[in-house]
Design a protein around this motif. Structure first.
Motif, PDB file in Angstrom:
ATOM      1  N   LEU A  29       6.592   4.379  -9.603  1.00 18.92           N
ATOM      2  CA  LEU A  29       6.246   5.776  -9.393  1.00 18.92           C
ATOM      3  C   LEU A  29       5.174   5.921  -8.319  1.00 18.92           C
ATOM      4  O   LEU A  29       5.226   6.840  -7.490  1.00 18.92           O
ATOM      5  N   PHE A  30       4.207   5.017  -8.307  1.00 17.26           N
ATOM      6  CA  PHE A  30       3.177   5.068  -7.260  1.00 17.26           C
ATOM      7  C   PHE A  30       3.819   4.874  -5.890  1.00 17.26           C
ATOM      8  O   PHE A  30       3.521   5.604  -4.937  1.00 17.26           O
ATOM      9  N   THR A  31       4.714   3.898  -5.785  1.00 21.76           N
ATOM     10  CA  THR A  31       5.384   3.646  -4.509  1.00 21.76           C
ATOM     11  C   THR A  31       6.219   4.840  -4.078  1.00 21.76           C
ATOM     12  O   THR A  31       6.227   5.213  -2.898  1.00 21.76           O
ATOM     13  N   ALA A  55       0.737   1.911   7.959  1.00 21.12           N
ATOM     14  CA  ALA A  55       1.751   0.911   8.288  1.00 21.12           C
ATOM     15  C   ALA A  55       1.167  -0.496   8.252  1.00 21.12           C
ATOM     16  O   ALA A  55       1.842  -1.451   7.828  1.00 21.12           O
ATOM     17  N   ALA A  56      -0.080  -0.639   8.679  1.00 20.59           N
ATOM     18  CA  ALA A  56      -0.708  -1.966   8.744  1.00 20.59           C
ATOM     19  C   ALA A  56      -1.170  -2.450   7.371  1.00 20.59           C
ATOM     20  O   ALA A  56      -1.115  -3.647   7.077  1.00 20.59           O
ATOM     21  N   ARG A  57      -1.613  -1.505   6.507  1.00 20.96           N
ATOM     22  CA  ARG A  57      -2.141  -1.869   5.190  1.00 20.96           C
ATOM     23  C   ARG A  57      -1.523  -0.948   4.141  1.00 20.96           C
ATOM     24  O   ARG A  57      -2.110   0.083   3.785  1.00 20.96           O
ATOM     25  N   PRO A  58      -0.343  -1.291   3.659  1.00 16.99           N
ATOM     26  CA  PRO A  58       0.311  -0.427   2.662  1.00 16.99           C
ATOM     27  C   PRO A  58      -0.575  -0.187   1.444  1.00 16.99           C
ATOM     28  O   PRO A  58      -1.134  -1.128   0.873  1.00 16.99           O
ATOM     29  N   ILE A  59      -0.681   1.064   1.050  1.00 17.45           N
ATOM     30  CA  ILE A  59      -1.577   1.396  -0.054  1.00 17.45           C
ATOM     31  C   ILE A  59      -0.998   0.996  -1.413  1.00 17.45           C
ATOM     32  O   ILE A  59      -1.708   1.041  -2.422  1.00 17.45           O
ATOM     33  N   ASN A  60       0.279   0.609  -1.442  1.00 20.30           N
ATOM     34  CA  ASN A  60       0.861   0.140  -2.701  1.00 20.30           C
ATOM     35  C   ASN A  60       0.753  -1.365  -2.866  1.00 20.30           C
ATOM     36  O   ASN A  60       1.307  -1.927  -3.823  1.00 20.30           O
ATOM     37  N   ALA A  61       0.024  -2.023  -1.962  1.00 24.49           N
ATOM     38  CA  ALA A  61      -0.190  -3.462  -2.084  1.00 24.49           C
ATOM     39  C   ALA A  61      -1.147  -3.746  -3.238  1.00 24.49           C
ATOM     40  O   ALA A  61      -2.085  -2.982  -3.501  1.00 24.49           O
ATOM     41  N   GLU A  62      -0.915  -4.842  -3.917  1.00 27.18           N
ATOM     42  CA  GLU A  62      -1.770  -5.210  -5.045  1.00 27.18           C
ATOM     43  C   GLU A  62      -3.207  -5.415  -4.568  1.00 27.18           C
ATOM     44  O   GLU A  62      -3.468  -6.049  -3.547  1.00 27.18           O
TER      45      GLU A  62
END
Length: 364
Positions: A180-182, A204-211
């Motif tokens: 859902l976050f993604t 684009a450089a640092r996806p906010i859905n990354a752990e």
């Protein structure tokens, strides 16, 4: 982290959007300051209600409100007139007056339902939006669009009705599933494409859905998204011109979403719609190919869909029932470069050509 405040000032109402940690616990005090009144009705779906509704209701009661709670079934399929009718009857049974307040706690569906109920009840009482999803925080809670779906399509019956306050507690995002976050990230990327190249490159450089993504940076991203939405809505509250740019990816995206019977999330559908219209725009010569490629790569980096397998006849049928149609034409938002888009009015045959160019593995 300190709380960020974004002030919205539309012709119909000015209000603050508060973004921070733990602010949901202050809902009662903040609502009292912004709205006054003596009664409050909390509206939530049955997914969010067990998490936050009782705490919000208690906060409102502590602030002196006579408080009631209405819970409706979760999901886009329940964003219908029948559910809205039940909510309105509940407001009447609770004897709310025009001086009182609806508090919508949840995601985009709840914000739409609560906002529209407030707009219609007694021809308008106050509403406080308490978004608990990323998509609702960055998009649907700000700007006053409220609606329900009809059989013919999404958001076809509604009103422009600004909230009196928005309370966005970033701690609520901890309860979202990764999926859902993604899904919500589609709208975040959209804001970068339409108005802020630096934000787009950052996303684009640092996806906010990354752990392990930094919570302060996430709050900053949310705040910047709200600022972008605010700037557009302040200039064009009722979507006569500039505000149409917020529909980037939505004409095809809403069709994809409806064709899936709403099993595909709104943010994912918009992400696919952005990629489809970007590909078509590049093939039409409206933007450079690298603009379309950048959009597709950014969407893919989040694990969001970049295309659709829905047949083109179905997409065209759903899209031409969308509220962005005007008689025999459709307004489509197309990228010219990253950070800039334009609204083009195309005929229905021309729009069908765009669908053919941008959608599906067999697109020419």
């Amino acid at each position: 982290m300190s709380t960020s405040t974004v002030h919205v000032s539309t012709p119909s109402r000015s209000y603050d959007v508060l973004i921070g940690q733990g602010v949901i616990d202050e809902t009662g005090t903040l609502t009292r300051q912004a709205c006054g009144g003596s009664a409050a009705c909390v509206i939530a779906d049955d997914n969010v209600a067990p998490l936050y509704a009782n705490a919000v209701a208690e906060s409102l009661a502590d602030a002196g409100y006579r408080t009631t709670l209405q819970v409706f079934p979760a999901g886009e399929k329940h964003k219908r007139l029948l559910t809205l009718s039940d909510l309105l009857e509940g407001l009447a049974a609770a004897e709310l007056t025009r001086d009182d307040v609806v508090v919508a706690v949840g995601g985009g569906v709840t914000g739409d339902m609560g906002g529209l109920a407030a707009a219609l009840y007694l021809r308008g009482c106050k509403v406080v939006q308490v978004p608990t999803s990323l998509l609702a925080m960055v998009d649907s809670s700000v700007g006053g669009k409220t609606a329900v779906d009809l059989e013919a399509g999404k958001n076809l019956a509604g009103a422009f009705f600004q909230p009196s306050l928005v309370i966005a507690d970033v701690d609520c995002l901890d309860t979202l599933t990764p999926e859902l976050f993604t899904d919500s990230c589609g709208e975040v990327i959209k804001h970068g494409v339409i108005r802020d190249e630096a934000l787009f490159r950052r996303l684009a450089a640092r996806p906010i859905n990354a752990e392990g993504f930094d919570p302060q940076e996430l709050q900053d991203v949310i705040c910047r998204n709200v600022e972008i939405k605010r700037d557009v809505v302040d200039a064009d509250e009722r979507e006569r011109g500039l505000r149409q740019i917020l529909n980037f990816g939505h004409t095809i995206g809403h069709a994809i979403e409806a064709a899936s019977d709403f099993s595909l999330g709104h943010g994912s559908s918009v992400a696919a719609g952005m990629c489809c219209i970007a590909r078509a725009s590049a093939r039409m010569g409206w933007c450079a190919q690298d603009v379309a490629d950048d959009i597709v790569r950014a969407v893919a980096a989040y694990g969001l869909p970049t295309d659709t397998a829905v047949d083109h006849d179905t997409l065209f049928s759903f899209a031409t029932h969308d509220k962005k149609r005007h008689g025999s034409t459709v307004n489509v938002v197309v990228p010219t470069r990253i950070g800039e888009v334009e609204v083009k009015t195309v005929s229905l045959p021309e729009f069908r050509h765009l669908v053919d160019l941008g959608c599906g593995t067999d697109a020419a």
